[in-house]
Write a protein that holds these residues in place. Structure first.
Motif, short mmCIF file in Angstrom:
data_model
loop_
_atom_site.label_atom_id
_atom_site.label_comp_id
_atom_site.label_asym_id
_atom_site.label_seq_id
_atom_site.Cartn_x
_atom_site.Cartn_y
_atom_site.Cartn_z
N THR A 6 0.84 -1.20 0.00
CA THR A 6 0.00 0.00 0.00
C THR A 6 0.88 1.25 0.00
O THR A 6 2.05 1.22 0.37
CB THR A 6 -0.90 0.05 1.24
OG1 THR A 6 -0.09 0.09 2.42
CG2 THR A 6 -1.81 -1.17 1.30
N ALA A 7 0.28 2.36 -0.44
CA ALA A 7 0.96 3.66 -0.42
C ALA A 7 -0.06 4.74 -0.07
O ALA A 7 -1.24 4.64 -0.45
CB ALA A 7 1.61 3.96 -1.76
N ASN A 8 0.38 5.76 0.66
CA ASN A 8 -0.47 6.88 1.05
C ASN A 8 0.28 8.18 0.81
O ASN A 8 1.50 8.26 0.98
CB ASN A 8 -0.85 6.80 2.54
CG ASN A 8 -1.74 5.60 2.83
OD1 ASN A 8 -2.94 5.64 2.66
ND2 ASN A 8 -1.11 4.50 3.29
N SER A 28 -4.52 0.48 -11.99
CA SER A 28 -3.13 0.93 -12.08
C SER A 28 -2.85 2.00 -11.00
O SER A 28 -3.77 2.59 -10.42
CB SER A 28 -2.86 1.53 -13.47
OG SER A 28 -3.64 2.70 -13.66
N PHE A 29 -1.58 2.21 -10.75
CA PHE A 29 -1.17 3.18 -9.72
C PHE A 29 -1.73 4.57 -10.02
O PHE A 29 -2.28 5.24 -9.14
CB PHE A 29 0.36 3.21 -9.63
CG PHE A 29 0.88 4.18 -8.62
CD1 PHE A 29 0.92 3.85 -7.27
CD2 PHE A 29 1.33 5.44 -9.00
CE1 PHE A 29 1.39 4.74 -6.33
CE2 PHE A 29 1.81 6.34 -8.07
CZ PHE A 29 1.85 5.99 -6.73
N THR A 74 -4.58 10.81 -0.89
CA THR A 74 -4.92 9.71 -1.78
C THR A 74 -4.16 8.47 -1.34
O THR A 74 -3.24 8.56 -0.52
CB THR A 74 -4.60 10.06 -3.25
OG1 THR A 74 -5.07 9.02 -4.10
CG2 THR A 74 -3.10 10.23 -3.44
N ARG A 75 -4.55 7.30 -1.90
CA ARG A 75 -3.92 6.05 -1.46
C ARG A 75 -3.89 5.04 -2.62
O ARG A 75 -4.63 5.18 -3.61
CB ARG A 75 -4.67 5.47 -0.26
CG ARG A 75 -6.14 5.19 -0.53
CD ARG A 75 -6.90 4.89 0.74
NE ARG A 75 -6.87 5.97 1.70
CZ ARG A 75 -7.70 7.01 1.65
NH1 ARG A 75 -8.61 7.09 0.68
NH2 ARG A 75 -7.65 7.95 2.54
N TYR A 76 -3.08 4.01 -2.44
CA TYR A 76 -2.92 2.97 -3.46
C TYR A 76 -2.79 1.62 -2.77
O TYR A 76 -2.19 1.50 -1.69
CB TYR A 76 -1.67 3.24 -4.31
CG TYR A 76 -1.22 2.05 -5.12
CD1 TYR A 76 -1.85 1.72 -6.32
CD2 TYR A 76 -0.16 1.24 -4.67
CE1 TYR A 76 -1.45 0.60 -7.05
CE2 TYR A 76 0.24 0.14 -5.40
CZ TYR A 76 -0.41 -0.18 -6.59
OH TYR A 76 -0.01 -1.28 -7.31
N SER A 77 -3.38 0.56 -3.43
CA SER A 77 -3.23 -0.83 -2.96
C SER A 77 -3.06 -1.73 -4.17
O SER A 77 -3.68 -1.51 -5.22
CB SER A 77 -4.47 -1.25 -2.15
OG SER A 77 -4.42 -2.63 -1.86
N ASP A 78 -2.22 -2.75 -4.00
CA ASP A 78 -2.00 -3.66 -5.13
C ASP A 78 -3.01 -4.82 -5.14
O ASP A 78 -2.89 -5.74 -5.94
CB ASP A 78 -0.57 -4.21 -5.09
CG ASP A 78 -0.32 -5.09 -3.87
OD1 ASP A 78 -1.17 -5.10 -2.95
OD2 ASP A 78 0.75 -5.74 -3.83
#
Length: 450
Positions: A93-95, A310-311, A290-294
């Motif tokens: 994950t990314a934030n 996608s990212f 914002t955030r990201y999860s694979d």
């Protein structure tokens, strides 16, 4: 030794000789002292700090902006930040986000801090200029002390030359039988006394040169010297002004007075800042994240697994904005704000009293300088008359001594009185010159011996 080396040694010798023959004028000494004095350099750094404080106060009026980004990996049971659903697998994950806040109202404390920073820079400039004024005066005093000692030394050497002639004449009279041999001992004792005075005065010249060199932060005492000028008492109209006129004029430009006045302004501005704590504080904030999860997920409508976006797409899909305002109202803080206000009010009164004290000190110094000028003028005039009378008495004594009508002891006493009177003329002259320059300095005139 080759030709190049000879030429190099020659130019080094020329440069060294030139450096050693350098003699400083008063203007050069004052300019150098102002440029290289360590206290001035420290005060200049304080001024730079005051300018930085102004930049801090200006920045407090602007919104602050901060950004953050983080990434992490988890294995086992965890929550997907994009769906808030539990997952039992490895997830990356990314934030990220940007946050900004702005104080809308705080009792005008930030505006008052900006005004105070501006005033503080001005106050530090006055303090720096006041120090430069003091250094100019100290350098002028030390410079004139060197000239006074040098001129005294010239007088003593001239008197010693006369004594040598008297000594030669006494030997001739003794050989001719006109004087007893005991008279020679008196003249020799007088010559020895003059030699001792010359040695002492040479030491005074050296010490005064060292004192001035230290004011200039120069360590090469041996090669430091000033221009050999025999200054006469300069014409001045300063005594046409009375002390009250000089004092009234000095209040308009003296940096120590302006510094005290600026301290009152600073104290009043501090009082405004302290009173600002009585008012509510209103601030606003804004946040974008914002955030990201694979991890992908199941589509309930189709019952199929959908892979993760996608990212770049997730940054747009999962972003969010928050904003708002916050109001803080002071209710009770243990009397600290009220007590701080009282302290600030006391500081204002102390600054006002300090200004009055500085004015009194300035008026006292001007009155003292005025009295010094008049008294040293009379002392210089009296010393000149005394020297003239002593010289006439000496000439008369010499005539009597040459024909044997005066013994050597009385003649040496007459010469000693002339020596002392000549030295007193030199001392009172330079004391008088310096006192004139001090009084002119209080009136705003530059220190100039020309």
């Amino acid at each position: 030794m080759n030709l190049k080396l000879i030429v190099l040694v020659f130019f080094i010798a020329i440069g060294s000789s030139t450096a050693q023959s350098k003699k400083w004028t008063l203007e050069e000494c004052v300019a150098y002292a102002v440029e290289h004095n360590l206290s001035i350099e420290q005060f200049e750094l304080d001024l730079e700090n005051a300018k930085i404080d102004r930049s801090d106060a200006l920045g407090a009026l602007m919104p602050n902006v901060n950004s953050s980004i983080s990434t992490s990996g988890n294995t086992g049971l965890s929550f997907d930040p994009t769906t808030n659903q539990p997952v039992t697998t490895t997830i990356l994950t990314a934030n990220g986000g940007v946050t900004s806040s702005l104080t809308l109202f705080d009792g005008l404390r930030n505006f008052n801090r900006l005004n105070r920073a501006k005033m503080n820079a001005i106050a530090n400039q006055y303090r720096l200029d006041d120090l430069k004024d003091d250094i100019r005066l100290n350098v002028a005093n030390a410079y004139l002390q060197i000239l006074s000692n040098k001129e005294t030394l010239k007088v003593l050497r001239a008197q010693y030359a006369v004594t040598e002639q008297d000594l030669k004449r006494t030997k001739e009279l003794i050989q001719a039988g006109a004087l007893p041999e005991g008279d020679l001992l008196e003249i020799e004792a007088t010559a020895a006394g003059l030699e001792q005075q010359i040695v002492n005065t040479e030491n005074l010249v050296l010490i005064s040169r060292i004192n001035l060199a230290q004011l200039l932060q120069i360590t090469d005492y041996e090669n430091f010297d000033v221009v050999d000028v025999d200054y006469e008492v300069p014409p001045s109209d300063i005594l046409n002004k009375n002390p009250k006129e000089i004092f009234a004029e000095s209040l308009t430009f003296r940096n120590d007075i302006k510094f005290s006045e600026s301290n009152i302004d600073l104290a009043k501005e501090d009082l405004k800042i302290t009173k600002g704590a009585l008012y509510p504080t209103l601030s606003a904030f804004f946040n974008y994240n914002t955030r990201y999860s694979d991890q992908g997920g199941f589509d309930s409508s189709t019952g199929t697994f959908v892979p993760a976006e996608s990212f770049g797409n997730q940054l747009w899909i999962n972003d969010g904005i928050s904003y708002g305002a916050q109001l803080n109202i002071p209710v009770f803080n243990g009397f600290s704000t009220r007590n701080n206000i009282k302290r600030a009010e006391i500081t204002v009164k102390k600054a006002e009293l300090q200004l009055e004290q500085d004015k009194l000190d300035l008026e006292t110094n001007i009155n003292q300088a005025y009295v010094d000028v008049t008294s040293f003028a009379k002392a210089y005039e009296a010393a000149q008359k005394t020297l003239e009378a002593r010289q006439l008495a000496y000439n008369y004594s010499k005539e009597r001594y040459d024909v044997g009508l005066m013994n050597a002891f009385d003649f040496s006493q007459a010469q000693s009185r002339v020596d002392n009177a000549a030295a007193e003329v030199v001392r009172t002259k330079y004391d008088y010159i310096f006192r004139i320059k001090v009084l002119e300095f209080y009136f705003g005139l530059p220190i100039d011996l020309e």
